[in-house]
Design a protein around this motif. Sequence first.
Motif, PDB file in Angstrom:
ATOM      1  N   PRO A   1     -97.219  73.441 -13.107  1.00  0.00           N
ATOM      2  CA  PRO A   1     -96.964  73.219 -14.528  1.00  0.00           C
ATOM      3  C   PRO A   1     -98.212  72.852 -15.342  1.00  0.00           C
ATOM      4  CG  PRO A   1     -95.329  72.082 -13.199  1.00  0.00           C
ATOM      5  CD  PRO A   1     -96.384  72.579 -12.255  1.00  0.00           C
ATOM      6  N   GLY A   2     -99.267  72.416 -14.682  1.00  0.00           N
ATOM      7  CA  GLY A   2    -100.484  72.041 -15.368  1.00  0.00           C
ATOM      8  C   GLY A   2    -101.510  73.150 -15.485  1.00  0.00           C
ATOM      9  N   PHE A   3    -101.144  74.371 -15.144  1.00  0.00           N
ATOM     10  CA  PHE A   3    -102.060  75.512 -15.144  1.00  0.00           C
ATOM     11  C   PHE A   3    -102.157  76.057 -16.569  1.00  0.00           C
ATOM     12  CE2 PHE A   3    -102.826  79.846 -12.815  1.00  0.00           C
ATOM     13  CZ  PHE A   3    -104.178  79.779 -13.144  1.00  0.00           C
ATOM     14  N   ALA A   4    -103.154  75.606 -17.306  1.00  0.00           N
ATOM     15  CA  ALA A   4    -103.294  75.935 -18.724  1.00  0.00           C
ATOM     16  C   ALA A   4    -103.406  77.434 -18.977  1.00  0.00           C
ATOM     17  CB  ALA A   4    -104.502  75.208 -19.308  1.00  0.00           C
TER      18      ALA A   4
ATOM     19  N   ASP B   1    -101.938  83.704  -7.887  1.00  0.00           N
ATOM     20  CA  ASP B   1    -101.431  85.029  -7.546  1.00  0.00           C
ATOM     21  C   ASP B   1    -100.489  85.533  -8.647  1.00  0.00           C
ATOM     22  OD1 ASP B   1    -101.085  87.276  -5.693  1.00  0.00           O
ATOM     23  OD2 ASP B   1     -99.049  86.490  -5.423  1.00  0.00           O
ATOM     24  N   HIS B   2     -99.588  84.675  -9.109  1.00  0.00           N
ATOM     25  CA  HIS B   2     -98.674  85.073 -10.193  1.00  0.00           C
ATOM     26  C   HIS B   2     -99.447  85.376 -11.473  1.00  0.00           C
ATOM     27  CE1 HIS B   2     -94.832  84.595  -8.218  1.00  0.00           C
ATOM     28  NE2 HIS B   2     -95.180  83.391  -7.793  1.00  0.00           N
ATOM     29  N   LEU B   3    -100.478  84.596 -11.768  1.00  0.00           N
ATOM     30  CA  LEU B   3    -101.277  84.851 -12.961  1.00  0.00           C
ATOM     31  C   LEU B   3    -101.922  86.238 -12.892  1.00  0.00           C
ATOM     32  CD1 LEU B   3    -102.540  83.473 -15.620  1.00  0.00           C
ATOM     33  CD2 LEU B   3    -104.580  83.331 -14.201  1.00  0.00           C
TER      34      LEU B   3
ATOM     35  N   PRO C   1    -105.744  76.268 -10.323  1.00  0.00           N
ATOM     36  CA  PRO C   1    -104.366  75.805 -10.128  1.00  0.00           C
ATOM     37  C   PRO C   1    -104.237  74.999  -8.841  1.00  0.00           C
ATOM     38  CG  PRO C   1    -104.557  78.128  -9.597  1.00  0.00           C
ATOM     39  CD  PRO C   1    -105.876  77.710 -10.173  1.00  0.00           C
ATOM     40  N   ALA C   2    -103.319  74.067  -8.869  1.00  0.00           N
ATOM     41  CA  ALA C   2    -103.083  73.228  -7.694  1.00  0.00           C
ATOM     42  C   ALA C   2    -102.447  74.039  -6.567  1.00  0.00           C
ATOM     43  CB  ALA C   2    -102.184  72.048  -8.067  1.00  0.00           C
TER      44      ALA C   2
ATOM     45  N   ALA D   1     -95.941  81.346 -12.364  1.00  0.00           N
ATOM     46  CA  ALA D   1     -97.187  80.588 -12.167  1.00  0.00           C
ATOM     47  C   ALA D   1     -97.015  79.164 -12.666  1.00  0.00           C
ATOM     48  CB  ALA D   1     -98.345  81.272 -12.886  1.00  0.00           C
ATOM     49  N   ILE D   2     -96.369  79.016 -13.821  1.00  0.00           N
ATOM     50  CA  ILE D   2     -96.131  77.689 -14.386  1.00  0.00           C
ATOM     51  C   ILE D   2     -95.166  76.898 -13.515  1.00  0.00           C
ATOM     52  CG2 ILE D   2     -95.119  76.491 -16.371  1.00  0.00           C
ATOM     53  CD1 ILE D   2     -96.305  78.862 -18.083  1.00  0.00           C
TER      54      ILE D   2
END
Length: 175
Positions: free
Chosen positions: A59-62, A27-29, A20-21, A54-55
């Motif tokens: 927003p690009g965290f698949a 951390d949220h994931l 993630p960027a 997390a998103i």
Amino acid sequence: NAVDPAIRSDQTRRALGKHPADLRAWDHLLRGLWHLNRYKKEANAEARQEFAAAIACDPGFAAAHAWLAMTFVFEGWFNWTDAHADRLVRAGTSAAEAVRLDDTEAMAHAAMAMACFWAARMDQARHAAEQAVALNPNSFLGNFVCGGAHNYSGLCERAVPYHRKALDLSPNDPL
């Protein structure tokens, strides 16, 4: 001599693309996964909030989109909702977004497989699960749903190796 650096360069680029960027997203994931693995209705709702956070951070965290999809799958699967059809649609939408963001993310394909499985779209579930296993042969969830999709498609003999692999990978998993 020419091939090795090219392979390492490509692998490094792909690995860097998965992170993630924003580390808050990671951390949220992780917090979301902790809640999700409790397999309780209230914990599932808390996991969904963490994956959504997390998103919001990235927003690009698949992977976050994939796990968000799983909260909708679990809600329908474990009968924690009266809106089953809506949850399956939302699971499919989140999983599709995960695949769109990163087609090399095994969890994105596993989430898509689960969403399709519970929507009784077995051909799509089987295809997505096979993709998840191809990307990560040691994915419990990928093997689990791949076996299930083969089994419910009438391909019972082809399901057995996937079920056995899932059991080997996670023999005490409540799923």
